[in-house]
Motif scaffolding. Structure first.
Motif, PDB file in Angstrom:
ATOM      1  N   ALA A 107       0.833  -1.210   0.000  1.00 53.63           N
ATOM      2  CA  ALA A 107       0.000   0.000   0.000  1.00 53.63           C
ATOM      3  C   ALA A 107       0.866   1.258   0.000  1.00 53.63           C
ATOM      4  CB  ALA A 107      -0.928  -0.008   1.210  1.00 53.63           C
ATOM      5  N   GLN A 108       1.966   1.230   0.737  1.00 49.72           N
ATOM      6  CA  GLN A 108       2.880   2.371   0.752  1.00 49.72           C
ATOM      7  C   GLN A 108       3.513   2.579  -0.622  1.00 49.72           C
ATOM      8  OE1 GLN A 108       3.323   4.562   2.986  1.00 49.72           O
ATOM      9  NE2 GLN A 108       5.120   5.649   2.230  1.00 49.72           N
ATOM     10  N   THR A 109       3.850   1.473  -1.306  1.00 48.79           N
ATOM     11  CA  THR A 109       4.402   1.584  -2.664  1.00 48.79           C
ATOM     12  C   THR A 109       3.399   2.221  -3.616  1.00 48.79           C
ATOM     13  OG1 THR A 109       5.715  -0.416  -2.256  1.00 48.79           O
ATOM     14  CG2 THR A 109       5.469   0.276  -4.538  1.00 48.79           C
ATOM     15  N   GLU A 110       2.133   1.768  -3.540  1.00 50.42           N
ATOM     16  CA  GLU A 110       1.099   2.351  -4.400  1.00 50.42           C
ATOM     17  C   GLU A 110       0.866   3.822  -4.060  1.00 50.42           C
ATOM     18  OE1 GLU A 110      -0.425   1.108  -6.975  1.00 50.42           O
ATOM     19  OE2 GLU A 110       0.610  -0.805  -6.835  1.00 50.42           O
ATOM     20  N   ARG A 111       0.954   4.172  -2.769  1.00 51.54           N
ATOM     21  CA  ARG A 111       0.747   5.562  -2.350  1.00 51.54           C
ATOM     22  C   ARG A 111       1.824   6.468  -2.952  1.00 51.54           C
ATOM     23  NH1 ARG A 111       1.245   4.765   2.664  1.00 51.54           N
ATOM     24  NH2 ARG A 111      -0.861   3.966   2.943  1.00 51.54           N
ATOM     25  N   LYS A 112       3.064   5.997  -2.976  1.00 49.87           N
ATOM     26  CA  LYS A 112       4.146   6.802  -3.547  1.00 49.87           C
ATOM     27  C   LYS A 112       3.975   6.952  -5.059  1.00 49.87           C
ATOM     28  CE  LYS A 112       7.657   5.795  -0.059  1.00 49.87           C
ATOM     29  NZ  LYS A 112       9.000   5.191   0.199  1.00 49.87           N
ATOM     30  N   VAL A 114       1.118   6.922  -6.651  1.00 47.07           N
ATOM     31  CA  VAL A 114       0.000   7.848  -6.859  1.00 47.07           C
ATOM     32  C   VAL A 114       0.460   9.292  -6.689  1.00 47.07           C
ATOM     33  CG1 VAL A 114      -2.168   8.639  -5.840  1.00 47.07           C
ATOM     34  CG2 VAL A 114      -1.828   6.217  -6.291  1.00 47.07           C
ATOM     35  N   GLU A 115       1.273   9.552  -5.663  1.00 40.10           N
ATOM     36  CA  GLU A 115       1.783  10.906  -5.447  1.00 40.10           C
ATOM     37  C   GLU A 115       2.669  11.347  -6.609  1.00 40.10           C
ATOM     38  OE1 GLU A 115       3.756  10.726  -1.733  1.00 40.10           O
ATOM     39  OE2 GLU A 115       1.907  10.601  -0.537  1.00 40.10           O
ATOM     40  N   LYS A 116       3.442  10.414  -7.149  1.00 41.02           N
ATOM     41  CA  LYS A 116       4.304  10.752  -8.287  1.00 41.02           C
ATOM     42  C   LYS A 116       3.476  11.075  -9.525  1.00 41.02           C
ATOM     43  CE  LYS A 116       8.333   9.033 -10.796  1.00 41.02           C
ATOM     44  NZ  LYS A 116       9.271   7.898 -10.964  1.00 41.02           N
ATOM     45  N   LEU A 117       2.401  10.305  -9.741  1.00 42.93           N
ATOM     46  CA  LEU A 117       1.534  10.579 -10.889  1.00 42.93           C
ATOM     47  C   LEU A 117       0.805  11.905 -10.726  1.00 42.93           C
ATOM     48  CD1 LEU A 117      -0.031   7.104 -11.709  1.00 42.93           C
ATOM     49  CD2 LEU A 117       1.322   8.508 -13.238  1.00 42.93           C
ATOM     50  N   LYS A 118       0.340  12.190  -9.508  1.00 43.69           N
ATOM     51  CA  LYS A 118      -0.368  13.446  -9.270  1.00 43.69           C
ATOM     52  C   LYS A 118       0.549  14.649  -9.463  1.00 43.69           C
ATOM     53  CE  LYS A 118      -4.049  11.971  -6.146  1.00 43.69           C
ATOM     54  NZ  LYS A 118      -4.613  12.098  -4.786  1.00 43.69           N
ATOM     55  N   ALA A 119       1.846  14.459  -9.176  1.00 40.56           N
ATOM     56  CA  ALA A 119       2.784  15.563  -9.340  1.00 40.56           C
ATOM     57  C   ALA A 119       3.042  15.892 -10.811  1.00 40.56           C
ATOM     58  CB  ALA A 119       4.109  15.230  -8.661  1.00 40.56           C
ATOM     59  N   SER A 120       2.822  14.916 -11.699  1.00 40.90           N
ATOM     60  CA  SER A 120       3.085  15.129 -13.123  1.00 40.90           C
ATOM     61  C   SER A 120       1.823  15.312 -13.944  1.00 40.90           C
ATOM     62  CB  SER A 120       3.875  13.944 -13.687  1.00 40.90           C
ATOM     63  OG  SER A 120       3.145  12.748 -13.541  1.00 40.90           O
ATOM     64  N   LEU A 121       0.652  15.205 -13.313  1.00 42.90           N
ATOM     65  CA  LEU A 121      -0.605  15.362 -14.042  1.00 42.90           C
ATOM     66  C   LEU A 121      -1.466  16.420 -13.373  1.00 42.90           C
ATOM     67  CD1 LEU A 121      -1.580  11.641 -14.716  1.00 42.90           C
ATOM     68  CD2 LEU A 121      -0.687  13.255 -16.358  1.00 42.90           C
ATOM     69  N   HIS A 122      -2.370  16.990 -14.161  1.00 37.90           N
ATOM     70  CA  HIS A 122      -3.342  17.942 -13.641  1.00 37.90           C
ATOM     71  C   HIS A 122      -4.719  17.427 -13.980  1.00 37.90           C
ATOM     72  CE1 HIS A 122       0.018  20.429 -12.924  1.00 37.90           C
ATOM     73  NE2 HIS A 122       0.196  20.800 -14.172  1.00 37.90           N
ATOM     74  N   PHE A 123      -5.615  17.482 -13.022  1.00 35.43           N
ATOM     75  CA  PHE A 123      -6.978  17.038 -13.286  1.00 35.43           C
ATOM     76  C   PHE A 123      -7.664  18.037 -14.222  1.00 35.43           C
ATOM     77  CE2 PHE A 123      -7.383  13.477 -10.606  1.00 35.43           C
ATOM     78  CZ  PHE A 123      -6.506  13.698  -9.551  1.00 35.43           C
ATOM     79  N   LEU A 124      -8.436  17.479 -15.139  1.00 37.89           N
ATOM     80  CA  LEU A 124      -9.138  18.318 -16.100  1.00 37.89           C
ATOM     81  C   LEU A 124     -10.168  19.177 -15.377  1.00 37.89           C
ATOM     82  CD1 LEU A 124      -9.723  15.709 -18.928  1.00 37.89           C
ATOM     83  CD2 LEU A 124      -8.053  17.539 -18.899  1.00 37.89           C
ATOM     84  N   VAL A 193      -6.306   6.499 -11.553  1.00 36.12           N
ATOM     85  CA  VAL A 193      -7.535   6.024 -10.902  1.00 36.12           C
ATOM     86  C   VAL A 193      -7.381   4.577 -10.452  1.00 36.12           C
ATOM     87  CG1 VAL A 193      -9.968   5.516 -11.279  1.00 36.12           C
ATOM     88  CG2 VAL A 193      -9.007   7.640 -12.144  1.00 36.12           C
ATOM     89  N   GLN A 194      -6.773   3.730 -11.290  1.00 33.57           N
ATOM     90  CA  GLN A 194      -6.588   2.322 -10.936  1.00 33.57           C
ATOM     91  C   GLN A 194      -5.660   2.175  -9.732  1.00 33.57           C
ATOM     92  OE1 GLN A 194      -5.181   0.555 -14.555  1.00 33.57           O
ATOM     93  NE2 GLN A 194      -7.224   0.378 -15.459  1.00 33.57           N
ATOM     94  N   ARG A 195      -4.607   2.963  -9.690  1.00 33.43           N
ATOM     95  CA  ARG A 195      -3.673   2.859  -8.566  1.00 33.43           C
ATOM     96  C   ARG A 195      -4.302   3.373  -7.272  1.00 33.43           C
ATOM     97  NH1 ARG A 195       1.190   1.068  -9.649  1.00 33.43           N
ATOM     98  NH2 ARG A 195       2.045   1.190 -11.757  1.00 33.43           N
ATOM     99  N   GLU A 196      -5.144   4.395  -7.372  1.00 28.44           N
ATOM    100  CA  GLU A 196      -5.839   4.869  -6.174  1.00 28.44           C
ATOM    101  C   GLU A 196      -6.800   3.817  -5.651  1.00 28.44           C
ATOM    102  OE1 GLU A 196      -7.607   8.485  -7.482  1.00 28.44           O
ATOM    103  OE2 GLU A 196      -5.973   9.737  -6.718  1.00 28.44           O
ATOM    104  N   GLN A 197      -7.506   3.128  -6.550  1.00 28.60           N
ATOM    105  CA  GLN A 197      -8.406   2.053  -6.127  1.00 28.60           C
ATOM    106  C   GLN A 197      -7.623   0.904  -5.490  1.00 28.60           C
ATOM    107  OE1 GLN A 197     -10.538   1.045  -9.688  1.00 28.60           O
ATOM    108  NE2 GLN A 197     -11.873   2.845  -9.597  1.00 28.60           N
ATOM    109  N   ARG A 198      -6.466   0.564  -6.076  1.00 36.94           N
ATOM    110  CA  ARG A 198      -5.640  -0.511  -5.514  1.00 36.94           C
ATOM    111  C   ARG A 198      -5.096  -0.124  -4.143  1.00 36.94           C
ATOM    112  NH1 ARG A 198      -1.751  -0.829  -9.301  1.00 36.94           N
ATOM    113  NH2 ARG A 198      -3.215  -1.798 -10.742  1.00 36.94           N
ATOM    114  N   GLN A 199      -4.703   1.136  -3.990  1.00 30.64           N
ATOM    115  CA  GLN A 199      -4.209   1.599  -2.696  1.00 30.64           C
ATOM    116  C   GLN A 199      -5.298   1.523  -1.636  1.00 30.64           C
ATOM    117  OE1 GLN A 199      -2.955   5.688  -2.733  1.00 30.64           O
ATOM    118  NE2 GLN A 199      -3.103   5.855  -0.509  1.00 30.64           N
ATOM    119  N   THR A 200      -6.511   1.948  -1.984  1.00 33.12           N
ATOM    120  CA  THR A 200      -7.623   1.899  -1.029  1.00 33.12           C
ATOM    121  C   THR A 200      -7.951   0.463  -0.633  1.00 33.12           C
ATOM    122  OG1 THR A 200      -8.531   3.893  -2.045  1.00 33.12           O
ATOM    123  CG2 THR A 200     -10.000   2.624  -0.640  1.00 33.12           C
TER     124      THR A 200
END
Length: 244
Positions: A107-112, A114-124, A193-200
């Motif tokens: 879960a910690q790996t998926e959390r990191k 997700v944070e890396k993806l959020k840092a490189s993407l912007h929500f529409l 989205v898939q990684r956030e679901q897997r983390q949860t």
């Protein structure tokens, strides 16, 4: 082409089997040829298995011995092997602790990620999470600052902080660059989205294992909700005890 080959090439008439007449339905299901084929294959398969077992029994060495025979027994002709995989309460708690630590690590790996993806993407439709700050010498330079010339890109790519193409790249192959950016962006959001679901899911599994581990401990308790009634996590209530 011979006449026999020519006859085989022509599609012949497909003969259909009749169904069970209404006045004979009381006699049960009318077996068709395809049903007979399945029944025959199953019968021959079992017959062959019995024949192999009979041959093994005939050629068995009466003096053979395996250590597994010491823990095996038969009851009414049925072979029963006693399992030696019996664990104590402490061993079960230790195994659950190790499983919980592994799931928490995943879960910690998926959390990191997700944070890396959020840092490189912007929500529409939302403001960018990260910003690109440019430092200038004085107020006059700030007023004359042109981001299009500074980043050497098109105005439509100024809002993004990732994969910002230059004017030379756009002039060289503008259509392909825009097509690649339009394809990569939805795929990256889908992965996020898939990684956030897997983390949860992993965090919920770790929490459920923690509750199960606590339920195996000491103390009087009762289960308030089952796992199926509380979103996959059981709920227990312990009796209050006065500590000495």
């Amino acid at each position: 082409m011979s006449s026999s080959t020519y006859k085989k090439a022509i599609q012949g008439r497909s003969h259909k089997e009749r169904s069970q007449p209404s006045d004979r339905k009381k006699l049960g299901f009318l077996e068709k040829h395809k049903d007979y084929v399945l029944r025959a294959k199953d019968f021959h398969k079992k017959e062959k298995a019995i024949q192999i077992l009979r041959e093994k029994a005939e050629f068995r060495n009466p003096d053979e011995f395996y250590f597994g025979m010491q823990n095996a027994r038969t009851a009414e002709g049925i072979h029963l092997a006693s399992s030696s995989d019996t664990y104590t309460q402490e061993q079960i708690l230790l195994m659950k602790t190790q499983d919980k630590k592994y799931i928490e690590m995943k879960a910690q790996t998926e959390r990191k990620k997700v944070e890396k993806l959020k840092a490189s993407l912007h929500f529409l439709g939302e403001e960018p999470v990260n910003k690109h700050t440019v430092f200038v010498e004085d107020e006059k330079e700030r007023q004359c600052f042109n981001p299009v010339e500074y980043f050497d890109t098109s105005p439509e790519f100024l809002e993004r902080s990732f994969h910002r193409p230059t004017k030379a790249q756009l002039e060289k192959n503008s259509a392909s660059v825009r097509r690649v950016h339009s394809k990569k962006r939805p795929g990256a959001y889908k992965e996020l989205v898939q990684r956030e679901q897997r983390q949860t899911a992993m965090e919920n599994a770790a929490l459920r294992m923690e509750i199960e581990k606590a339920a195996m401990g000491k103390g009087r308790k009762r289960r308030v909700f089952k796992a199926s009634q509380n979103g996959g996590r059981p709920l227990y209530k312990w009796k209050k005890e006065r500590k000495r």
